[in-house]
Design an enzyme around this catalytic site. Structure first.
Site, PDB file in Angstrom:
ATOM      1  N   LYS A   1      81.485  24.115  28.145  1.00 22.12           N
ATOM      2  CA  LYS A   1      81.839  23.315  26.955  1.00 22.12           C
ATOM      3  C   LYS A   1      80.666  23.290  25.986  1.00 22.12           C
ATOM      4  O   LYS A   1      80.831  23.496  24.783  1.00 22.12           O
ATOM      5  CB  LYS A   1      82.181  21.900  27.369  1.00 22.12           C
ATOM      6  N   ASN A   2      79.457  23.061  26.520  1.00 23.13           N
ATOM      7  CA  ASN A   2      78.298  22.852  25.650  1.00 23.13           C
ATOM      8  C   ASN A   2      77.694  24.136  25.112  1.00 23.13           C
ATOM      9  O   ASN A   2      76.728  24.093  24.352  1.00 23.13           O
ATOM     10  CB  ASN A   2      77.249  21.996  26.370  1.00 23.13           C
TER      11      ASN A   2
ATOM     12  N   CYS B   1      77.334   6.533  20.787  1.00 17.96           N
ATOM     13  CA  CYS B   1      78.490   6.587  21.681  1.00 17.96           C
ATOM     14  C   CYS B   1      78.124   5.780  22.935  1.00 17.96           C
ATOM     15  O   CYS B   1      77.111   5.106  22.986  1.00 17.96           O
ATOM     16  CB  CYS B   1      78.827   8.029  22.038  1.00 17.96           C
TER      17      CYS B   1
ATOM     18  N   ARG C   1      71.925   8.125  19.831  1.00 19.17           N
ATOM     19  CA  ARG C   1      72.083   9.555  19.530  1.00 19.17           C
ATOM     20  C   ARG C   1      71.888   9.865  18.034  1.00 19.17           C
ATOM     21  O   ARG C   1      72.798  10.299  17.326  1.00 19.17           O
ATOM     22  CB  ARG C   1      73.431  10.044  20.036  1.00 19.17           C
TER      23      ARG C   1
ATOM     24  N   ASP D   1      73.373  15.380  32.451  1.00 16.85           N
ATOM     25  CA  ASP D   1      74.837  15.383  32.603  1.00 16.85           C
ATOM     26  C   ASP D   1      75.277  15.387  34.066  1.00 16.85           C
ATOM     27  O   ASP D   1      76.454  15.186  34.352  1.00 16.85           O
ATOM     28  CB  ASP D   1      75.460  16.597  31.888  1.00 16.85           C
TER      29      ASP D   1
HETATM   30  C1  EPZ Z   1      73.731  17.875  24.209  1.00 19.55           C
HETATM   31  O1  EPZ Z   1      73.881  16.707  23.414  1.00 19.55           O
HETATM   32  C2  EPZ Z   1      74.959  17.919  25.104  1.00 19.55           C
HETATM   33  N1  EPZ Z   1      76.170  18.004  24.294  1.00 19.55           N
HETATM   34  C3  EPZ Z   1      74.999  16.664  25.983  1.00 19.55           C
HETATM   35  O2  EPZ Z   1      76.123  16.794  26.853  1.00 19.55           O
HETATM   36  C4  EPZ Z   1      73.727  16.623  26.815  1.00 19.55           C
HETATM   37  O3  EPZ Z   1      73.729  15.444  27.596  1.00 19.55           O
HETATM   38  C5  EPZ Z   1      72.508  16.618  25.885  1.00 19.55           C
HETATM   39  O4  EPZ Z   1      72.557  17.795  25.037  1.00 19.55           O
HETATM   40  C6  EPZ Z   1      71.189  16.645  26.651  1.00 19.55           C
HETATM   41  O5  EPZ Z   1      71.144  17.765  27.471  1.00 19.55           O
HETATM   42  C7  EPZ Z   1      76.500  19.193  23.747  1.00 19.55           C
HETATM   43  O6  EPZ Z   1      75.817  20.190  23.902  1.00 19.55           O
HETATM   44  C8  EPZ Z   1      77.771  19.228  22.948  1.00 19.55           C
HETATM   45  P1  EPZ Z   1      70.094  15.988  22.411  1.00 19.55           P
HETATM   46  P2  EPZ Z   1      72.887  16.456  22.150  1.00 19.55           P
HETATM   47  O7  EPZ Z   1      70.066  16.129  20.949  1.00 19.55           O
HETATM   48  O8  EPZ Z   1      72.561  17.728  21.513  1.00 19.55           O
HETATM   49  C9  EPZ Z   1      67.452  12.339  21.064  1.00 19.55           C
HETATM   50  C10 EPZ Z   1      78.085  16.071  27.923  1.00 19.55           C
HETATM   51  O9  EPZ Z   1      78.354  15.153  28.727  1.00 19.55           O
HETATM   52  N2  EPZ Z   1      67.606  12.859  19.700  1.00 19.55           N
HETATM   53  O10 EPZ Z   1      69.408  17.010  23.257  1.00 19.55           O
HETATM   54  O11 EPZ Z   1      73.475  15.370  21.338  1.00 19.55           O
HETATM   55  C11 EPZ Z   1      68.745  11.751  21.613  1.00 19.55           C
HETATM   56  O12 EPZ Z   1      68.893  10.404  21.199  1.00 19.55           O
HETATM   57  C12 EPZ Z   1      77.180  15.803  26.742  1.00 19.55           C
HETATM   58  O13 EPZ Z   1      78.543  17.243  28.018  1.00 19.55           O
HETATM   59  C13 EPZ Z   1      66.862  12.288  18.675  1.00 19.55           C
HETATM   60  O14 EPZ Z   1      66.096  11.359  18.887  1.00 19.55           O
HETATM   61  O15 EPZ Z   1      71.600  15.888  22.919  1.00 19.55           O
HETATM   62  C14 EPZ Z   1      68.558  11.868  23.101  1.00 19.55           C
HETATM   63  O16 EPZ Z   1      67.811  10.760  23.544  1.00 19.55           O
HETATM   64  C15 EPZ Z   1      76.663  14.377  26.720  1.00 19.55           C
HETATM   65  N3  EPZ Z   1      67.012  12.771  17.407  1.00 19.55           N
HETATM   66  C16 EPZ Z   1      67.723  13.147  23.261  1.00 19.55           C
HETATM   67  O17 EPZ Z   1      67.184  13.421  21.960  1.00 19.55           O
HETATM   68  C17 EPZ Z   1      67.864  13.807  17.117  1.00 19.55           C
HETATM   69  O18 EPZ Z   1      67.950  14.212  15.946  1.00 19.55           O
HETATM   70  C18 EPZ Z   1      68.509  14.352  23.707  1.00 19.55           C
HETATM   71  O19 EPZ Z   1      69.562  14.527  22.785  1.00 19.55           O
HETATM   72  C19 EPZ Z   1      68.620  14.367  18.176  1.00 19.55           C
HETATM   73  C20 EPZ Z   1      68.474  13.882  19.460  1.00 19.55           C
END
Ligand code: EPZ
Length: 426
Positions: A22-23, A115, A120, A303
């Site tokens: 999915k990701n 969410c 996020r 995850d």
């Molecule tokens: C991706 O989300 C995945 N989703 C998530 O999977 C996964 O948990 C996550 O990466 C971490 O591995 C998809 O790929 C569609 P991040 P994403 O940006 O990109 C902070 C599932 O269950 N952050 O790596 O949204 C954020 O708050 C889902 O399949 C900032 O601070 O995750 C978090 O604490 C859930 N500023 C951390 O980084 C930003 O601009 C990681 O978030 C962006 C993120």
């Protein structure tokens, strides 16, 4: 509201095939906006994929889907605005911002918002676009970005954000000059996006490391591409075999993508065997207690945290799982307590005192992976469990009830209310 009913206590045995990730599919579909046409195979049949397809159509792409095969054609002119109702449904919708900004010279995307698992923010996405010359404003819940021509930039990500890395890569593919992303996310899904874009003529180097270089090109041609297997789905079914003390083989998986999870399953005392085309787990005891810290790849994936909390709820001794990625990702603990789990949340740590048995209960899925965790616990629990919120699971697990039934699970789906389901027998 769809519900699941599970009669637990039976070891799962057999083989199940994982779908495309999915990701990886979601960023790859967004990346298809950068090119004239793309045919993508192994796209999982998920609600989130349906949302992304609707979003791509709303900005002007022609999208045809035949089961796991999706063909996209993009006109020269795309609409630069994404509709609120679609972005609200799925955070990954924000991944169209990079492609629309670089192709249209502007993009207006609703803020995805928080969410169930945390705030996020998207500040790092926007930091990257600004470094590349975009003017950013946020009004009435929309992010407006404009840049007649994006240029290359040196971008350091304070957090190795998967989404920010992917969005910046996509914008940089067609920008003027070289972009370097430092402290980039190294997840396999980022690598899959880079491979997809390179197959269409992009020039991306270093994906899978913390420094990614992108040389902007003028145009991306068409391509065909196959999505990598879903490592999180694979981990979920391996844990299903472990938690029920059965024997499960998952097909269509890349063991390298699961190294940290396989290592922890072995530390728990389970026999994990890498086969030529899959991974087999065999369990005949409760898991030993272990300590886990979720980290960016190649560390233990956040995850898989919730499914592992379920597994360790039946552990010998006390385990500690530290969630370092998201600030609110233990909602499943409360629901697992209803099944007899002994879990204490201390800050970003879950302290899990293993119990010999869980008991079926009525529980509620609050997000995708919490829902998976509750299913796993219900499969091991004595008696029947009712799980509300199946729609969360359908976002990330294609045909979960059917796949679990293949492994011998006694599981059914209900549209009615829980009390009507209570008379159901396997
Ligand atoms: C991706 O989300 C995945 N989703 C998530 O999977 C996964 O948990 C996550 O990466 C971490 O591995 C998809 O790929 C569609 P991040 P994403 O940006 O990109 C902070 C599932 O269950 N952050 O790596 O949204 C954020 O708050 C889902 O399949 C900032 O601070 O995750 C978090 O604490 C859930 N500023 C951390 O980084 C930003 O601009 C990681 O978030 C962006 C993120």
């Amino acid at each position: 509201m769809k519900n699941l009913v599970i009669w637990g206590g039976k070891p799962l045995r057999g083989k199940v095939r994982c779908d495309g990730a999915k990701n990886a599919a979601l960023p790859v579909l967004a990346g298809a906006l950068l090119m004239d046409r793309a045919t993508i195979f192994e796209v999982p049949d998920l609600a989130d994929v349906g949302t992304m397809v609707a979003l791509l159509r709303s900005v002007g792409a022609d999208v045809r889907q035949d089961h796991e095969e999706i063909t996209l054609r993009c006109p020269d002119t795309l609409t630069h605005e994404a509709p609120y109702d679609l972005v609200r449904m799925m955070r990954a919708s924000f991944l169209v911002m990079g492609p629309l900004l670089v192709r249209c010279g502007k993009a207006s995307i609703p803020l995805p918002g928080g969410c169930a698992i945390g705030q996020r923010p998207v500040d790092l996405h926007l930091k990257g676009f600004e470094a590349m010359g975009a003017k950013i404003s946020i009004e009435k819940g929309f992010v407006h970005a404009s840049a007649p021509k994006l240029h290359g930039a040196q971008i350091y990500l304070d957090v190795p954000s998967v989404g920010a890395t992917e969005n910046i890569i996509m914008a940089a593919c067609l920008a003027h000059g070289e972009t370097v992303i430092d402290n980039a996310a190294q997840e396999p899904e980022v690598v899959d996006l880079a491979n997809f874009l390179n197959s269409a003529g992009a020039r991306i180097r270093g994906a899978g490391t913390s420094r990614i270089r992108i040389d902007g090109v003028r145009h991306l041609r068409g391509t065909t591409y196959t999505i990598i297997p879903d490592r999180i789905e694979a981990a979920t079914y391996l844990i299903a075999g472990a938690i029920t003390q059965g024997n499960v083989t998952v097909d269509n998986v890349i063991p390298l993508h699961l190294k940290s999870v396989l290592a922890k399953l072995q530390e728990c005392g389970f026999t994990v065997t890498e086969l030529t085309k899959g991974i087999e787990i065999s369990a005949s005891c409760r898991p030993k207690s272990v300590s886990i810290k979720t980290l960016p790849y190649p560390g233990f994936p956040t995850d898989v945290q919730a499914p592992f909390v379920s597994l360790l709820s039946l552990g010998e001794g006390t385990s500690i799982i530290s969630e370092t990625i998201f600030e609110n990702r233990f909602a499943h603990a409360e629901e697992l307590r209803r099944m007899g789990a002994k879990i204490r949340i201390e800050g970003s740590n879950a302290v899990i005192e293993g119990v010999p048995q869980l008991t079926g209960a009525t529980v509620q899925a609050t997000d995708l992976r919490a829902g998976a965790a509750l299913c796993l616990a219900a499969l091991a629990a004595q008696g029947v469990s009712y799980i509300t919120g199946l729609e969360h699971l359908q976002r990330g697990y294609a045909n979960l009830p059917g796949k679990l039934r293949t492994l011998g699970a006694r599981i059914a789906v209900f549209d009615e209310t829980i009390d009507q389901a209570s008379g159901f027998t396997p």
